[in-house]
Scaffold this motif. Structure first.
Motif, PDB file in Angstrom:
ATOM      1  N   VAL A  47       3.505  -4.241   3.276  1.00 33.60           N
ATOM      2  CA  VAL A  47       4.568  -3.257   3.119  1.00 33.60           C
ATOM      3  C   VAL A  47       3.917  -1.966   2.674  1.00 33.60           C
ATOM      4  N   PHE A  48       4.435  -0.825   3.133  1.00 33.76           N
ATOM      5  CA  PHE A  48       3.912   0.424   2.585  1.00 33.76           C
ATOM      6  C   PHE A  48       5.033   1.225   1.959  1.00 33.76           C
ATOM      7  N   ALA A  49       4.687   1.852   0.844  1.00 34.24           N
ATOM      8  CA  ALA A  49       5.625   2.735   0.154  1.00 34.24           C
ATOM      9  C   ALA A  49       5.610   4.074   0.874  1.00 34.24           C
ATOM     10  N   LYS A  50       6.783   4.620   1.085  1.00 33.05           N
ATOM     11  CA  LYS A  50       6.908   5.923   1.739  1.00 33.05           C
ATOM     12  C   LYS A  50       6.818   7.025   0.684  1.00 33.05           C
ATOM     13  N   LYS A  51       6.185   8.130   1.075  1.00 30.83           N
ATOM     14  CA  LYS A  51       6.048   9.267   0.165  1.00 30.83           C
ATOM     15  C   LYS A  51       7.192  10.268   0.310  1.00 30.83           C
ATOM     16  N   HIS A  52       7.938  10.144   1.374  1.00 25.47           N
ATOM     17  CA  HIS A  52       9.054  11.064   1.621  1.00 25.47           C
ATOM     18  C   HIS A  52      10.264  10.244   2.051  1.00 25.47           C
ATOM     19  N   PRO A  53      11.442  10.588   1.541  1.00 28.62           N
ATOM     20  CA  PRO A  53      12.641   9.837   1.926  1.00 28.62           C
ATOM     21  C   PRO A  53      12.900   9.955   3.431  1.00 28.62           C
ATOM     22  N   ALA A  54      13.429   8.883   3.988  1.00 30.32           N
ATOM     23  CA  ALA A  54      13.754   8.868   5.410  1.00 30.32           C
ATOM     24  C   ALA A  54      15.223   8.494   5.595  1.00 30.32           C
ATOM     25  N   ILE A  55      15.825   9.013   6.621  1.00 33.33           N
ATOM     26  CA  ILE A  55      17.235   8.741   6.908  1.00 33.33           C
ATOM     27  C   ILE A  55      17.478   7.256   7.122  1.00 33.33           C
ATOM     28  N   ASN A  56      16.488   6.558   7.696  1.00 34.30           N
ATOM     29  CA  ASN A  56      16.695   5.140   8.002  1.00 34.30           C
ATOM     30  C   ASN A  56      16.453   4.226   6.796  1.00 34.30           C
TER      31      ASN A  56
ATOM     32  N   ASP B  18      -6.993   3.109  -0.279  1.00 37.38           N
ATOM     33  CA  ASP B  18      -8.295   3.650   0.115  1.00 37.38           C
ATOM     34  C   ASP B  18      -9.079   4.166  -1.076  1.00 37.38           C
ATOM     35  N   PHE B  19      -8.429   4.897  -1.989  1.00 35.68           N
ATOM     36  CA  PHE B  19      -9.121   5.503  -3.128  1.00 35.68           C
ATOM     37  C   PHE B  19      -8.450   5.149  -4.438  1.00 35.68           C
ATOM     38  N   LEU B  20      -9.256   5.084  -5.480  1.00 30.33           N
ATOM     39  CA  LEU B  20      -8.773   5.016  -6.858  1.00 30.33           C
ATOM     40  C   LEU B  20      -9.522   6.098  -7.624  1.00 30.33           C
ATOM     41  N   ALA B  21      -8.780   7.072  -8.134  1.00 28.34           N
ATOM     42  CA  ALA B  21      -9.371   8.156  -8.932  1.00 28.34           C
ATOM     43  C   ALA B  21      -8.739   8.111 -10.316  1.00 28.34           C
ATOM     44  N   ASN B  22      -7.604   8.777 -10.472  1.00 36.91           N
ATOM     45  CA  ASN B  22      -6.898   8.786 -11.760  1.00 36.91           C
ATOM     46  C   ASN B  22      -5.937   7.613 -11.915  1.00 36.91           C
TER      47      ASN B  22
ATOM     48  N   THR C  77       0.843  -1.187   0.000  1.00 33.90           N
ATOM     49  CA  THR C  77       0.000   0.000   0.000  1.00 33.90           C
ATOM     50  C   THR C  77       0.878   1.236   0.000  1.00 33.90           C
ATOM     51  N   MET C  78       0.225   2.385  -0.048  1.00 40.39           N
ATOM     52  CA  MET C  78       0.920   3.679  -0.024  1.00 40.39           C
ATOM     53  C   MET C  78       0.636   4.337   1.310  1.00 40.39           C
ATOM     54  N   GLU C  79       1.669   4.950   1.916  1.00 44.30           N
ATOM     55  CA  GLU C  79       1.386   5.694   3.141  1.00 44.30           C
ATOM     56  C   GLU C  79       0.564   6.911   2.796  1.00 44.30           C
ATOM     57  N   SER C  80      -0.229   7.403   3.597  1.00 45.52           N
ATOM     58  CA  SER C  80      -0.575   6.895   4.899  1.00 45.52           C
ATOM     59  C   SER C  80      -1.984   6.334   4.945  1.00 45.52           C
ATOM     60  N   SER C  81      -2.862   6.803   4.084  1.00 46.07           N
ATOM     61  CA  SER C  81      -4.266   6.398   4.181  1.00 46.07           C
ATOM     62  C   SER C  81      -4.516   4.936   3.842  1.00 46.07           C
TER      63      SER C  81
END
Length: 191
Positions: free
Chosen positions: A77-86, A125-129, A56-60
């Protein structure tokens, strides 16, 4: 899923720009008992699909993916939308345009969390485009995983993303499919 359609009509709010706000039960405040029903329905729909992992995609998408993963007995597993140091090691990365936020970001997942050969169900949660789904599909293709299908809580069918993905041969199961919505006429669902 009739119960989801009823909840959308009762508790959802239509905002300008084709936005459906369901934050009071699905993606900011969570109705946990109802979330479990959603997880059971996703598990029922994909029980014979050989799913070994959920993405899934974070966060919803996280709450819905959690409920489905528990019911299916698989990790998610969730894909992060912003890079993280870890986030270290090999990263899978896909550019995604957010319809809701009107910006682009790079979805990332550590390659170790999507081993090649896994049969992965995408949950959101949603599918739009379809932009978020295209990003997650790209991540799975990079990882060498099979796409078992896609499970969506709410599809805004009138925005066409689902049609484009189905035309590519991707199985999509949406629990509520909205064919039109407006502040004056409310929400109309597919039969």
């Amino acid at each position: 899923m009739r119960a989801l359609e009823e909840k959308i009509c009762r508790e959802g709010q239509i905002l300008p720009g084709n936005i459906l706000k369901v934050g009071n039960f699905l993606n900011q405040q969570i109705d946990t008992a109802f979330l479990c029903e959603i997880g059971r329905e996703i598990a029922r729909l994909y029980r014979d699909a050989g799913v070994t992992r959920i993405l899934t995609m974070e966060s919803s998408g996280i709450a819905i993916a959690t409920a489905a993963a528990i019911e299916m007995g698989v990790p998610f597993v969730f894909a992060k939308k912003h890079p993280a140091i870890n986030q270290n090691g090999a990263l899978l990365k896909a550019k995604v345009h957010s319809y809701t936020h009107g910006n682009d970001y790079f979805a990332t997942v550590g390659a170790e969390y999507l081993p090649a050969g896994e049969r992965v169900l995408i949950v959101d949660d949603f599918l739009a485009n379809g932009e978020a789904l295209n990003g997650m599909i790209s991540l799975l293709e990079q990882a060498g995983c099979e796409i078992a299908g896609v499970a969506i809580a709410i599809e805004k069918q009138f925005q066409g993303g689902g049609d484009k993905l189905r035309a590519r041969g991707i199985r999509i199961e949406s629990l509520a499919r909205i064919v039109s919505m407006s502040e004056t006429e409310g929400v109309r669902f597919a039969d």
